[in-house]
Design a protein around this motif. Structure first.
Motif, PDB file in Angstrom:
ATOM      1  N   GLY A   1      -1.066  -5.756  -0.288  1.00  0.00           N
ATOM      2  CA  GLY A   1      -1.899  -6.374   0.829  1.00  0.00           C
ATOM      3  C   GLY A   1      -3.160  -6.569   0.166  1.00  0.00           C
ATOM      4  N   ALA A   2      -4.002  -6.350   1.009  1.00  0.00           N
ATOM      5  CA  ALA A   2      -5.550  -6.815   0.447  1.00  0.00           C
ATOM      6  C   ALA A   2      -6.500  -5.862   0.817  1.00  0.00           C
ATOM      7  CB  ALA A   2      -5.780  -8.310   0.721  1.00  0.00           C
ATOM      8  N   GLU A   3      -7.547  -5.637   0.073  1.00  0.00           N
ATOM      9  CA  GLU A   3      -8.825  -4.955   0.275  1.00  0.00           C
ATOM     10  C   GLU A   3      -8.170  -3.215   0.589  1.00  0.00           C
ATOM     11  OE1 GLU A   3     -11.562  -6.338   3.131  1.00  0.00           O
ATOM     12  OE2 GLU A   3     -12.033  -8.067   1.595  1.00  0.00           O
ATOM     13  N   PHE A   4      -7.290  -2.739   0.084  1.00  0.00           N
ATOM     14  CA  PHE A   4      -6.956  -1.288   0.048  1.00  0.00           C
ATOM     15  C   PHE A   4      -8.012  -0.449  -0.509  1.00  0.00           C
ATOM     16  CE2 PHE A   4      -1.977  -2.470   0.252  1.00  0.00           C
ATOM     17  CZ  PHE A   4      -2.124  -2.680   1.504  1.00  0.00           C
ATOM     18  N   GLU A   5      -8.066   0.712   0.054  1.00  0.00           N
ATOM     19  CA  GLU A   5      -9.041   1.723  -0.491  1.00  0.00           C
ATOM     20  C   GLU A   5      -8.245   3.018  -0.733  1.00  0.00           C
ATOM     21  OE1 GLU A   5     -12.137   2.023   2.148  1.00  0.00           O
ATOM     22  OE2 GLU A   5     -13.032   0.043   1.770  1.00  0.00           O
ATOM     23  N   PRO A   6      -8.703   4.030  -1.716  1.00  0.00           N
ATOM     24  CA  PRO A   6      -8.001   5.151  -2.024  1.00  0.00           C
ATOM     25  C   PRO A   6      -8.063   6.235  -0.868  1.00  0.00           C
ATOM     26  CG  PRO A   6      -9.730   4.388  -3.618  1.00  0.00           C
ATOM     27  CD  PRO A   6      -9.923   3.771  -2.553  1.00  0.00           C
ATOM     28  N   ASP A   7      -9.084   6.274  -0.073  1.00  0.00           N
ATOM     29  CA  ASP A   7      -8.948   7.189   1.040  1.00  0.00           C
ATOM     30  C   ASP A   7      -8.518   6.689   2.408  1.00  0.00           C
ATOM     31  OD1 ASP A   7     -11.005   5.472   1.313  1.00  0.00           O
ATOM     32  OD2 ASP A   7     -12.591   6.815   1.412  1.00  0.00           O
ATOM     33  N   MET A   8      -7.554   5.852   2.487  1.00  0.00           N
ATOM     34  CA  MET A   8      -7.067   5.236   3.872  1.00  0.00           C
ATOM     35  C   MET A   8      -6.154   6.149   4.308  1.00  0.00           C
ATOM     36  SD  MET A   8      -6.501   1.203   2.904  1.00  0.00           S
ATOM     37  CE  MET A   8      -5.146   1.457   1.858  1.00  0.00           C
ATOM     38  N   THR A   9      -5.538   6.131   5.704  1.00  0.00           N
ATOM     39  CA  THR A   9      -4.745   6.823   6.121  1.00  0.00           C
ATOM     40  C   THR A   9      -3.683   5.996   6.464  1.00  0.00           C
ATOM     41  OG1 THR A   9      -5.713   6.801   8.460  1.00  0.00           O
ATOM     42  CG2 THR A   9      -6.039   8.748   6.984  1.00  0.00           C
ATOM     43  N   VAL A  10      -2.290   6.124   6.438  1.00  0.00           N
ATOM     44  CA  VAL A  10      -1.177   5.218   6.685  1.00  0.00           C
ATOM     45  C   VAL A  10      -0.520   5.830   7.870  1.00  0.00           C
ATOM     46  CG1 VAL A  10       0.630   4.099   6.149  1.00  0.00           C
ATOM     47  CG2 VAL A  10      -1.179   4.330   4.592  1.00  0.00           C
ATOM     48  N   CYS A  11      -0.147   5.517   9.124  1.00  0.00           N
ATOM     49  CA  CYS A  11       0.594   6.225  10.094  1.00  0.00           C
ATOM     50  C   CYS A  11       1.483   5.183  10.642  1.00  0.00           C
ATOM     51  CB  CYS A  11      -0.580   6.311  11.180  1.00  0.00           C
ATOM     52  SG  CYS A  11      -1.755   7.419  10.834  1.00  0.00           S
ATOM     53  N   LEU A  12       2.411   5.979  11.485  1.00  0.00           N
ATOM     54  CA  LEU A  12       3.538   5.117  12.156  1.00  0.00           C
ATOM     55  C   LEU A  12       3.213   5.646  13.519  1.00  0.00           C
ATOM     56  CD1 LEU A  12       6.919   6.218  10.301  1.00  0.00           C
ATOM     57  CD2 LEU A  12       5.506   4.040   9.875  1.00  0.00           C
TER      58      LEU A  12
END
Length: 339
Positions: free
Chosen positions: A248-259
């Motif tokens: 994708g675009a503009e990802f960062e290292p400290d993001m969270t990914v959830c369902l």
């Protein structure tokens, strides 16, 4: 002409030096950078006795002895220059058919600029005309200030005849079918090419018409905002962990990914491997997640969110081979490789 010595590292641009009986540029030492300069009709375009000079987007042609003669021990970076011929500079060992200005050893000249090479403008519409079955060559500069940028390039043709293949590569012209960036399988003359998580440097693009007549092209270079374009695989079994590839675009290292299910978090990725601003790899524990379809949500620390446009499926058992890439960008590789 110009003389560079000592520890000087000047950055010079749009300098024109012509018709000298000696060299246009003489580099004794240092790390000068010449950009968009013109060195013509001298004995030497550049005589390099030492140092590590760099020439980019320069015109070096019609110099009687050498375009660049490097007698020092370092490498001269002269990629993306025009040497007076589409065949590139003459080097008796590595480019003996080159009809452009002659160069010595230790000159990095490939890729060179073709006469028809056009520079694409980010955020703008770029126009070109291609004759029947004649390829188009393009250059795209990513400055340091745009490190990590993701782009979508739309190639729009006024012709419905034939197809256009569309490729991109960093630091060299792309090889057909083997480029780092490829549009989806060619079905028409209109194409979309996604360049995700780019690092600063020079990118080269090629449009290859197949069985196409005269075309008038528009190339729209669009900067992508924070979003998820692909998820691979698009489903996971409920017997253990699964690692996904998100592009994708503009990802960062400290993001969270959830369902999530109707806005309620069902599972959060236990780890997130950050490759670049265009690719991350979250790992989920799915053994505790009921079978069903879920919204995959990526959230930054400032609470900006991006939702994948398709549902992520949790299925019984393990994921089966060949279950798909889950890509909204056809032809996007699902390989996990560091570049």
């Amino acid at each position: 002409g110009l003389l560079v010595s000592g520890n000087a590292s000047p950055k010079l641009s749009h300098i024109e030096i012509k018709n000298l009986t000696n060299q246009a540029v003489r580099v004794i030492s240092g790390n000068p950078e010449f950009r968009n300069c013109d060195f013509e009709n001298c004995a030497y375009g550049a005589l390099v006795l030492g140092g590590f000079p760099k020439f980019m987007h320069c015109t070096i042609q019609n110099n009687t002895s050498f375009g660049i003669n490097n007698t020092g021990g370092g490498i001269v970076d002269a990629r993306s220059c025009w040497w007076g011929s589409d065949t590139g500079p003459l080097h008796t060992g590595t480019n003996p058919t080159g009809q452009g200005n002659k160069i010595s050893n230790r000159v990095w000249y490939n890729p060179w600029i073709r006469k028809d090479l056009k520079t694409l403008v980010i955020g703008g519409t770029n126009l070109d005309t291609l004759a029947a079955n004649i390829s188009g060559h393009y250059l795209l500069e990513i400055p340091d200030s745009l490190d990590g940028i993701s782009l979508r390039i739309r190639l729009l043709s006024d012709s419905n005849a034939g197809i256009n293949e569309f490729y991109a590569e960093k630091d060299k012209f792309p090889d057909r079918g083997q480029a780092s960036f490829q549009a989806e399988t060619a079905m028409s003359t209109d194409r979309e090419l996604f360049l995700l998580g780019l690092t600063p440097g020079t990118y080269y693009l090629v449009a290859l018409p197949q069985n196409a007549g005269l075309q008038h092209l528009q190339m729209l270079v669009e900067v992508l905002d924070f979003q998820v374009l692909t998820v691979s695989p698009p489903k996971g079994g409920n017997i253990g962990t699964v690692t996904l590839r998100l592009a994708g675009a503009e990802f960062e290292p400290d993001m969270t990914v959830c369902l999530e299910n109707n806005g309620n978090i069902v599972a959060t990725a236990s780890t997130l491997e950050f490759l670049n601003a265009g690719q991350v790899f979250p790992t989920f524990e799915l053994a505790i997640v009921p079978v069903g379809n879920y919204d995959l949500v990526v959230r930054k620390t400032n609470n900006d969110t991006a939702h994948w446009s398709q549902p992520f499926q949790v299925i019984y058992g393990d994921i089966l081979p060949g279950s798909g890439t889950g890509s909204n960008v056809p032809g996007c590789s699902s390989d996990h490789t560091d570049e």
